[in-house]
Design a protein around this motif. Structure first.
Motif, PDB file in Angstrom:
ATOM      1  N   ASN A  48       0.791  -1.259  -0.113  1.00 53.97           N
ATOM      2  CA  ASN A  48       0.029   0.057  -0.044  1.00 53.97           C
ATOM      3  C   ASN A  48       0.963   1.281   0.007  1.00 53.97           C
ATOM      4  OD1 ASN A  48      -2.357  -1.761  -0.058  1.00 53.97           O
ATOM      5  ND2 ASN A  48      -2.133  -1.785   2.375  1.00 53.97           N
ATOM      6  N   LYS A  49       2.072   0.996   0.066  1.00 58.01           N
ATOM      7  CA  LYS A  49       3.408   2.237   0.011  1.00 58.01           C
ATOM      8  C   LYS A  49       2.997   2.905   0.971  1.00 58.01           C
ATOM      9  CE  LYS A  49       3.009   2.272  -5.248  1.00 58.01           C
ATOM     10  NZ  LYS A  49       3.947   1.226  -5.222  1.00 58.01           N
ATOM     11  N   THR A  50       2.740   2.439   2.343  1.00 49.77           N
ATOM     12  CA  THR A  50       2.851   3.316   3.509  1.00 49.77           C
ATOM     13  C   THR A  50       4.384   2.991   4.131  1.00 49.77           C
ATOM     14  OG1 THR A  50       1.758   1.440   4.557  1.00 49.77           O
ATOM     15  CG2 THR A  50       0.602   3.251   4.071  1.00 49.77           C
ATOM     16  N   ARG A  51       4.969   2.094   3.558  1.00 53.11           N
ATOM     17  CA  ARG A  51       6.472   2.042   4.100  1.00 53.11           C
ATOM     18  C   ARG A  51       7.151   2.311   2.767  1.00 53.11           C
ATOM     19  NH1 ARG A  51       8.176  -0.159   8.621  1.00 53.11           N
ATOM     20  NH2 ARG A  51       6.386  -1.378   9.926  1.00 53.11           N
ATOM     21  N   ALA A  52       8.263   3.002   2.973  1.00 52.95           N
ATOM     22  CA  ALA A  52       9.008   3.650   2.058  1.00 52.95           C
ATOM     23  C   ALA A  52      10.279   2.737   1.597  1.00 52.95           C
ATOM     24  CB  ALA A  52       9.418   5.007   2.120  1.00 52.95           C
ATOM     25  N   HIS A  53      10.063   1.786   0.551  1.00 44.58           N
ATOM     26  CA  HIS A  53      11.385   1.092   0.068  1.00 44.58           C
ATOM     27  C   HIS A  53      10.857   0.701  -1.162  1.00 44.58           C
ATOM     28  CE1 HIS A  53      14.570  -1.904  -0.502  1.00 44.58           C
ATOM     29  NE2 HIS A  53      15.137  -1.451   0.602  1.00 44.58           N
ATOM     30  N   PRO A  54      11.238   1.050  -2.296  1.00 44.53           N
ATOM     31  CA  PRO A  54      10.878   1.111  -3.719  1.00 44.53           C
ATOM     32  C   PRO A  54      11.048  -0.472  -4.121  1.00 44.53           C
ATOM     33  CG  PRO A  54      12.963   2.237  -3.617  1.00 44.53           C
ATOM     34  CD  PRO A  54      12.552   2.264  -2.211  1.00 44.53           C
ATOM     35  N   VAL A  55      12.033  -1.227  -3.582  1.00 42.42           N
ATOM     36  CA  VAL A  55      12.109  -2.642  -4.291  1.00 42.42           C
ATOM     37  C   VAL A  55      11.190  -3.425  -3.581  1.00 42.42           C
ATOM     38  CG1 VAL A  55      13.802  -4.491  -4.219  1.00 42.42           C
ATOM     39  CG2 VAL A  55      14.678  -2.463  -4.693  1.00 42.42           C
ATOM     40  N   MET A  56      10.959  -3.144  -2.056  1.00 50.34           N
ATOM     41  CA  MET A  56       9.913  -4.072  -1.420  1.00 50.34           C
ATOM     42  C   MET A  56       8.659  -3.538  -1.946  1.00 50.34           C
ATOM     43  SD  MET A  56      11.481  -6.237   0.316  1.00 50.34           S
ATOM     44  CE  MET A  56       9.784  -6.750   1.081  1.00 50.34           C
ATOM     45  N   GLN A  57       8.155  -2.300  -2.061  1.00 52.97           N
ATOM     46  CA  GLN A  57       7.039  -2.111  -2.795  1.00 52.97           C
ATOM     47  C   GLN A  57       6.698  -2.830  -3.991  1.00 52.97           C
ATOM     48  OE1 GLN A  57       7.075   2.424  -3.162  1.00 52.97           O
ATOM     49  NE2 GLN A  57       6.801   2.689  -0.993  1.00 52.97           N
ATOM     50  N   MET A  58       7.752  -2.813  -4.801  1.00 52.88           N
ATOM     51  CA  MET A  58       7.542  -3.471  -6.152  1.00 52.88           C
ATOM     52  C   MET A  58       7.282  -4.880  -5.790  1.00 52.88           C
ATOM     53  SD  MET A  58      10.316  -4.140  -9.229  1.00 52.88           S
ATOM     54  CE  MET A  58      11.464  -4.987  -8.266  1.00 52.88           C
ATOM     55  N   MET A  59       7.904  -5.602  -4.986  1.00 49.97           N
ATOM     56  CA  MET A  59       7.969  -7.062  -4.840  1.00 49.97           C
ATOM     57  C   MET A  59       6.488  -7.357  -3.930  1.00 49.97           C
ATOM     58  SD  MET A  59      10.666  -8.314  -6.000  1.00 49.97           S
ATOM     59  CE  MET A  59      10.697  -9.950  -5.354  1.00 49.97           C
ATOM     60  N   ALA A  60       6.082  -6.667  -3.263  1.00 47.55           N
ATOM     61  CA  ALA A  60       4.967  -6.859  -2.603  1.00 47.55           C
ATOM     62  C   ALA A  60       3.849  -6.543  -3.448  1.00 47.55           C
ATOM     63  CB  ALA A  60       4.665  -5.882  -1.307  1.00 47.55           C
ATOM     64  N   GLY A  61       3.709  -5.678  -4.519  1.00 46.68           N
ATOM     65  CA  GLY A  61       2.842  -5.398  -5.151  1.00 46.68           C
ATOM     66  C   GLY A  61       2.456  -6.253  -6.127  1.00 46.68           C
ATOM     67  N   ARG A  62       3.269  -7.256  -6.319  1.00 45.10           N
ATOM     68  CA  ARG A  62       3.138  -8.380  -7.334  1.00 45.10           C
ATOM     69  C   ARG A  62       2.345  -9.455  -6.513  1.00 45.10           C
ATOM     70  NH1 ARG A  62       9.499  -9.455  -9.432  1.00 45.10           N
ATOM     71  NH2 ARG A  62       9.501  -7.519 -10.577  1.00 45.10           N
ATOM     72  N   LEU A  63       2.201  -9.489  -5.215  1.00 41.22           N
ATOM     73  CA  LEU A  63       1.475 -10.467  -4.545  1.00 41.22           C
ATOM     74  C   LEU A  63       0.193 -10.586  -3.937  1.00 41.22           C
ATOM     75  CD1 LEU A  63       4.670 -11.207  -2.130  1.00 41.22           C
ATOM     76  CD2 LEU A  63       4.119 -12.567  -4.056  1.00 41.22           C
ATOM     77  N   ASN A  64      -0.686 -11.177  -4.052  1.00 39.54           N
ATOM     78  CA  ASN A  64      -2.051 -11.058  -3.433  1.00 39.54           C
ATOM     79  C   ASN A  64      -1.986 -11.523  -1.716  1.00 39.54           C
ATOM     80  OD1 ASN A  64      -2.527 -13.994  -3.411  1.00 39.54           O
ATOM     81  ND2 ASN A  64      -3.079 -13.884  -5.507  1.00 39.54           N
ATOM     82  N   ALA A  65      -2.954 -11.343  -1.328  1.00 40.14           N
ATOM     83  CA  ALA A  65      -3.052 -11.672   0.034  1.00 40.14           C
ATOM     84  C   ALA A  65      -2.847 -13.125   0.389  1.00 40.14           C
ATOM     85  CB  ALA A  65      -4.469 -11.201   0.513  1.00 40.14           C
ATOM     86  N   GLU A  66      -3.389 -14.006  -0.367  1.00 41.14           N
ATOM     87  CA  GLU A  66      -3.051 -15.562   0.012  1.00 41.14           C
ATOM     88  C   GLU A  66      -1.552 -15.706  -0.252  1.00 41.14           C
ATOM     89  OE1 GLU A  66      -5.567 -14.051  -2.193  1.00 41.14           O
ATOM     90  OE2 GLU A  66      -7.344 -14.722  -0.900  1.00 41.14           O
TER      91      GLU A  66
END
Length: 234
Positions: free
Chosen positions: A202-220
């Motif tokens: 949700n981009k409330t933590r500021a780390h662009p690589v982790m934002q990209m990695m997490a953005g690819r994943l769904n909740a499951e």
């Protein structure tokens, strides 16, 4: 796990007082505790070495690693032996510096109250800007409040599916739990893992690589990874 050991150590103190802001300590209260350290250590913008080294960027740093500061042989020996400053090692050192590094020139007797140590560690953590926004590294001083849907937190992850998904994680994070440069996520509590990944997503933590990695994943998928890494050594 470092975080688990530390939280266990301070659990009783936390139950005995309402003064602790959260499980990661209260940095405002820690600033007051730091007054006991100020005659020897500086912290913050423009901090310099005094009788003791400045304490900026302390978390994750090997003991006695400032090349321009003359440390005691005891701390040099401890650093050479692998001592790094994380929540658990700082907690032990702050309780009794000479117990952790016998022979240190640091004359401070130590902080006997676990709550004081916890708050001071939270205050010091605020000045460790790398990786300040990576919660896997150490407990951060950031609040733990969140607005994540309880239904997401209640998801039961499949560790086998998590293992299948984990290859991208382990290109950076070491599967054996090592944290040389990249913080460990092995044995990390599932809920903390899920909260952090969704915070990146949700981009409330500021780390662009982790934002990209997490953005690819769904909740499951996040739940599955949390389940896998939380039990990797069991």
């Amino acid at each position: 796990m470092r975080l688990a050991h530390l939280l266990s150590a301070i659990a009783l103190a936390a139950f005995c007082t309402t003064a602790i802001a959260d499980d990661f300590g209260d940095p405002a209260a820690g600033e007051k505790v730091f007054r006991k350290c100020k005659s020897c250590h500086q912290l913050g913008e423009g901090a310099k070495h005094r009788i003791g080294p400045h304490l900026n960027g302390l978390f994750g740093r090997r003991a006695a690693s400032h090349e321009d500061f003359r440390y005691s042989k005891a701390l040099v020996r401890a650093g050479t032996g692998g001592l790094e400053w994380h929540a658990d090692t700082l907690d032990a050192f702050l309780e009794s510096p000479r117990k952790l590094a016998s022979g240190t020139r640091m004359s401070f007797a130590g902080l006997k109250k676990a709550e004081d140590r916890l708050n001071l560690i939270a205050y010091l953590r605020a000045y460790s800007d790398s990786p300040a926004n990576i919660p896997e590294a150490d407990p951060t001083a950031s609040p733990t409040d969140h607005d994540l849907d309880p239904a997401i937190l209640a998801l039961k992850g499949d560790p086998e599916y998590g293992e299948y998904l984990s290859s991208e994680c382990t290109t950076c994070h070491q599967a054996d739990g090592g944290d040389d440069g990249i913080p460990s996520i092995v044995l990390w509590p599932e809920e903390d893992f899920v909260l952090a990944m969704h915070a990146y997503k949700n981009k409330t933590r500021a780390h662009p690589v982790m934002q990209m990695m997490a953005g690819r994943l769904n909740a499951e998928e996040i739940a599955a990874l949390a389940a896998y890494f939380s039990a990797l050594e069991q």
